[in-house]
Motif scaffolding. Structure first.
Motif, PDB file in Angstrom:
ATOM      1  N   ARG A  96       3.642   6.218  11.958  1.00 25.78           N
ATOM      2  CA  ARG A  96       2.377   5.599  11.540  1.00 25.78           C
ATOM      3  C   ARG A  96       1.364   6.652  11.098  1.00 25.78           C
ATOM      4  O   ARG A  96       0.563   6.405  10.190  1.00 25.78           O
ATOM      5  CB  ARG A  96       1.817   4.761  12.694  1.00 25.78           C
ATOM      6  CG  ARG A  96       0.584   3.954  12.331  1.00 25.78           C
ATOM      7  CD  ARG A  96       0.211   2.989  13.450  1.00 25.78           C
ATOM      8  NE  ARG A  96      -1.053   2.334  13.215  1.00 25.78           N
ATOM      9  CZ  ARG A  96      -2.088   2.352  14.050  1.00 25.78           C
ATOM     10  NH1 ARG A  96      -1.998   2.996  15.226  1.00 25.78           N
ATOM     11  NH2 ARG A  96      -3.206   1.733  13.755  1.00 25.78           N
ATOM     12  N   SER A  97       1.376   7.819  11.729  1.00 27.37           N
ATOM     13  CA  SER A  97       0.396   8.852  11.357  1.00 27.37           C
ATOM     14  C   SER A  97       0.642   9.328   9.931  1.00 27.37           C
ATOM     15  O   SER A  97      -0.306   9.591   9.189  1.00 27.37           O
ATOM     16  CB  SER A  97       0.449  10.031  12.334  1.00 27.37           C
ATOM     17  OG  SER A  97       1.540  10.885  12.060  1.00 27.37           O
ATOM     18  N   LEU A  98       1.887   9.416   9.523  1.00 28.47           N
ATOM     19  CA  LEU A  98       2.184   9.886   8.162  1.00 28.47           C
ATOM     20  C   LEU A  98       1.942   8.787   7.137  1.00 28.47           C
ATOM     21  O   LEU A  98       1.522   9.065   6.012  1.00 28.47           O
ATOM     22  CB  LEU A  98       3.620  10.429   8.083  1.00 28.47           C
ATOM     23  CG  LEU A  98       3.809  11.752   8.843  1.00 28.47           C
ATOM     24  CD1 LEU A  98       5.276  12.168   8.851  1.00 28.47           C
ATOM     25  CD2 LEU A  98       2.963  12.869   8.236  1.00 28.47           C
ATOM     26  N   VAL A  99       2.170   7.533   7.534  1.00 26.28           N
ATOM     27  CA  VAL A  99       1.812   6.424   6.635  1.00 26.28           C
ATOM     28  C   VAL A  99       0.293   6.396   6.453  1.00 26.28           C
ATOM     29  O   VAL A  99      -0.212   6.241   5.337  1.00 26.28           O
ATOM     30  CB  VAL A  99       2.340   5.077   7.176  1.00 26.28           C
ATOM     31  CG1 VAL A  99       1.826   3.912   6.322  1.00 26.28           C
ATOM     32  CG2 VAL A  99       3.872   5.078   7.199  1.00 26.28           C
ATOM     33  N   VAL A 111       1.450   9.732   3.036  1.00 29.67           N
ATOM     34  CA  VAL A 111       2.606  10.514   2.585  1.00 29.67           C
ATOM     35  C   VAL A 111       3.933   9.821   2.894  1.00 29.67           C
ATOM     36  O   VAL A 111       5.001  10.384   2.651  1.00 29.67           O
ATOM     37  CB  VAL A 111       2.582  11.948   3.166  1.00 29.67           C
ATOM     38  CG1 VAL A 111       1.354  12.693   2.664  1.00 29.67           C
ATOM     39  CG2 VAL A 111       2.628  11.942   4.690  1.00 29.67           C
ATOM     40  N   ALA A 112       3.877   8.602   3.432  1.00 34.57           N
ATOM     41  CA  ALA A 112       5.100   7.824   3.649  1.00 34.57           C
ATOM     42  C   ALA A 112       4.724   6.349   3.604  1.00 34.57           C
ATOM     43  O   ALA A 112       3.549   5.990   3.768  1.00 34.57           O
ATOM     44  CB  ALA A 112       5.731   8.174   4.999  1.00 34.57           C
ATOM     45  N   GLU A 113       5.732   5.516   3.367  1.00 43.14           N
ATOM     46  CA  GLU A 113       5.534   4.063   3.395  1.00 43.14           C
ATOM     47  C   GLU A 113       6.259   3.526   4.633  1.00 43.14           C
ATOM     48  O   GLU A 113       7.091   4.214   5.217  1.00 43.14           O
ATOM     49  CB  GLU A 113       6.141   3.433   2.128  1.00 43.14           C
ATOM     50  CG  GLU A 113       5.613   4.010   0.827  1.00 43.14           C
ATOM     51  CD  GLU A 113       4.151   3.650   0.567  1.00 43.14           C
ATOM     52  OE1 GLU A 113       3.704   2.591   1.055  1.00 43.14           O
ATOM     53  OE2 GLU A 113       3.460   4.445  -0.102  1.00 43.14           O
ATOM     54  N   TRP A 114       5.961   2.279   4.980  1.00 45.43           N
ATOM     55  CA  TRP A 114       6.640   1.716   6.162  1.00 45.43           C
ATOM     56  C   TRP A 114       8.156   1.776   5.999  1.00 45.43           C
ATOM     57  O   TRP A 114       8.879   2.030   6.962  1.00 45.43           O
ATOM     58  CB  TRP A 114       6.193   0.270   6.421  1.00 45.43           C
ATOM     59  CG  TRP A 114       4.726   0.152   6.719  1.00 45.43           C
ATOM     60  CD1 TRP A 114       3.804  -0.575   6.029  1.00 45.43           C
ATOM     61  CD2 TRP A 114       3.994   0.805   7.780  1.00 45.43           C
ATOM     62  NE1 TRP A 114       2.550  -0.412   6.580  1.00 45.43           N
ATOM     63  CE2 TRP A 114       2.643   0.425   7.655  1.00 45.43           C
ATOM     64  CE3 TRP A 114       4.354   1.674   8.812  1.00 45.43           C
ATOM     65  CZ2 TRP A 114       1.644   0.874   8.521  1.00 45.43           C
ATOM     66  CZ3 TRP A 114       3.369   2.138   9.681  1.00 45.43           C
ATOM     67  CH2 TRP A 114       2.035   1.743   9.534  1.00 45.43           C
ATOM     68  N   GLU A 115       8.649   1.571   4.775  1.00 43.15           N
ATOM     69  CA  GLU A 115      10.108   1.566   4.596  1.00 43.15           C
ATOM     70  C   GLU A 115      10.716   2.970   4.680  1.00 43.15           C
ATOM     71  O   GLU A 115      11.935   3.112   4.704  1.00 43.15           O
ATOM     72  CB  GLU A 115      10.505   0.875   3.282  1.00 43.15           C
ATOM     73  CG  GLU A 115       9.835   1.425   2.053  1.00 43.15           C
ATOM     74  CD  GLU A 115       8.560   0.648   1.697  1.00 43.15           C
ATOM     75  OE1 GLU A 115       7.886   0.124   2.626  1.00 43.15           O
ATOM     76  OE2 GLU A 115       8.224   0.585   0.508  1.00 43.15           O
ATOM     77  N   ASP A 116       9.872   3.994   4.757  1.00 45.49           N
ATOM     78  CA  ASP A 116      10.364   5.358   4.986  1.00 45.49           C
ATOM     79  C   ASP A 116      10.428   5.696   6.474  1.00 45.49           C
ATOM     80  O   ASP A 116      10.836   6.807   6.843  1.00 45.49           O
ATOM     81  CB  ASP A 116       9.444   6.383   4.305  1.00 45.49           C
ATOM     82  CG  ASP A 116       9.320   6.141   2.806  1.00 45.49           C
ATOM     83  OD1 ASP A 116      10.339   5.780   2.178  1.00 45.49           O
ATOM     84  OD2 ASP A 116       8.211   6.297   2.269  1.00 45.49           O
ATOM     85  N   CYS A 117       9.998   4.777   7.315  1.00 48.26           N
ATOM     86  CA  CYS A 117       9.966   5.048   8.754  1.00 48.26           C
ATOM     87  C   CYS A 117      11.319   4.702   9.369  1.00 48.26           C
ATOM     88  O   CYS A 117      11.693   3.525   9.471  1.00 48.26           O
ATOM     89  CB  CYS A 117       8.832   4.259   9.410  1.00 48.26           C
ATOM     90  SG  CYS A 117       7.209   4.839   8.858  1.00 48.26           S
TER      91      CYS A 117
END
Lengths: 352, 352
Positions: free
Chosen positions: B230-233, B237-243
């Protein structure tokens, strides 16, 4: 005394823990209140036995897996309350297995949970004691009104496999009056339905010495009191010398005159703040703030010269003792005339 | 797909993790930057091997004990940088033992640490590579000026048992320009002393796609990028689908229309906030805030009807993936066409 212990390490002064146990038991005895300590703080069968030695009637656990670990470790831990809504076939099967071994009770705050445990216990031919969890202001679990408590009490009382055990709450700090009001009303309504209310159990270390302000309760479940911590010192209900659990850490860097870095970070102290500023109290150094944690680094700051050297060791009272216990496989237990001994923590890390 | 998994549980989508690994490796390759992923995020030898497969030159660990666990689990993890000041006889003995098995490097930011490792390695007849840690604005460990870096580089270069390996930093977010300035100045000064600077290593997932803005660095150590969180979203720099890492939890109580309680608390999600409000993102329910954690309870709130039922399962992207990995003995790894499999996490819970 701690020279040979690798850091970071969790230390427990067993004499201080015993004193904390004795103090609350004496208070509870003087008010005719039963004590059922929550083991989440220490997760150690040997300390649970000390609590029984002092007069506790049994223990409280928060999970089936915690109860399994404690029961497996000591024959004496044979009266257990699990203060949690239990759901799911695997957990219910484990619960049935425990109920065959010891006197067991759980809580419920909704019909789905009650129906699930009733089905599991009725088909196993075992009886489980169930408390109704009541919300007295902490706004976590718990039914919101005495009327809802009555409905669930009746559902438990008439369910196969279950026995209504009474009412349970985990009140907010300062909540004694609300406990008294809610529980008195709920008890009256339940008894008016012809259902006995065998026990009323409340908890919470911050207000434990005010438990007598809710005399309707028959039992109290303190947890953190055995170790105390910075949060309880901040609330004025413990002194630093009452804190049995400390974290031993080594200064690994002093990169600036007002800053030092220790080898205890969030993997040991955890990020729990409990409303406080900073991540712990450095014993003997009230001028220092632990202002930042990463997993393996704790950052110490002070206004003037921090006056620490690389390699020096310090001891920290954490914000929250219970969560620190959960981070380590073993703690170093010591006392007056008792050199530190490594005790495994069997109920730590119980996730499911 | 997750019906048979008891909750709370940590799930890892291995396809997403692979995609994250590949994406950064391609970026680094295009800039001639070596990749040395930090294993603190996954603590899994099998994922470290995927990172090597993609082109990583080795791994980064934060502790001797983490390195021990990773090296013991895989012959391929034979090039390890431990980005920590190492102190103490027991840790130094363990470090010597590791250096006999694999290519090993550590960092130091002070003379006490350098002298300690030099003594241990010289007497063992083994050579250790040592980087000087530099503070480029994160204000954790690290020398504060290029001049100090030179002094320590010279101390390492002339110490028995040690070889000067270069410069290391863990910069603050947005710190690329400071990395470039500090490292360029330090490199120039060190080379002017006749000492070569073989490598300059920087790190940090939030800015990893800006690593080329500090071209003086030869190597990058991203950690969280493999899972994201969540911190990177929140940083964009990221989307939920990258988690890749999520926490599976069960709703155990819906005590009020706008409130639900899940069985994942701080023992699973941890209390790390990383500057965020709330304790995680409920997938598919951006209207929900996880506004409070106790050890075994997570409290969910929303403005309207929370529309959850007891027994329902939800998935949460935690604020900080690395610390969640540390809480569990095993994670459930799945992918497209790959049913969840339980993988032990050998480098978790390494305290000392």
């Amino acid at each position: 005394m701690f020279d040979r212990i690798q850091t970071p390490a969790v230390l427990v002064d067993i004499d201080v823990a015993k004193r904390n146990i004795t103090r609350f038991q004496a208070y509870a005895d003087s008010h005719g209140l039963k004590v059922r300590p929550h083991i989440k703080t220490h997760k150690l069968p040997a300390i649970a036995e000390l609590q029984l030695d002092a007069g506790a009637v049994g223990i409280t656990c928060q999970k089936v897996s915690e109860a399994e670990a404690m029961i497996a470790a000591s024959d004496r831990l044979n009266d257990v309350l699990i203060t949690y809504n239990i759901l799911g076939d695997d957990k219910l099967a484990a619960l049935v297995a425990l109920a065959r071994k010891v006197k067991l009770a759980v809580v419920a705050d909704n019909a789905t949970v009650i129906d699930g445990i009733a089905a599991a216990f009725a088909s196993a031919g075992v009886t489980l004691e169930v408390f109704v969890e009541c919300n007295t202001g902490a706004d976590r679990c718990g039914v919101g009104s005495p009327q809802e408590a009555v409905e669930l009490a009746a559902r438990i009382a008439t369910a196969p496999g279950l026995r209504f055990a009474g009412l349970m709450t985990y009140p907010p700090v300062g909540g004694a009056a609300r406990v008294q009001a809610f529980m008195t009303a709920a008890k009256t309504l339940i008894e008016a339905r012809g259902i006995a209310v065998p026990a009323i159990t409340s908890g919470g270390s911050p207000d434990m010495m005010k438990a007598h302000l809710a005399p309707v309760a028959t039992e109290f479940r303190p947890g953190t009191y055995v170790y105390n911590d910075r949060s309880l010192v901040a609330r004025g209900v413990a002194e630093w010398e009452d804190c049995a659990l400390t974290v031993l850490a080594t200064v690994v860097s002093v990169p600036a005159p007002d800053r030092a870095i220790i080898d205890a970070g969030s993997k040991t102290l955890t990020s729990d703040l409990l409303g406080l500023v900073g991540h712990g109290h450095v014993l003997g150094r009230p001028d220092i703030t632990i202002d930042q944690l990463s997993e393996e680094h704790g950052r110490l700051r002070c206004d003037g010269d921090i006056n620490l050297t690389v390699g020096q060791r310090i001891r920290i009272v954490p914000n929250h003792a219970c969560v620190v216990t959960n981070m380590v496989d073993a703690v170093h237990v010591y006392g007056s005339g008792k050199a530190p001994e490594l005790w495994p923590v069997p109920a730590r890390g119980k996730i499911i």
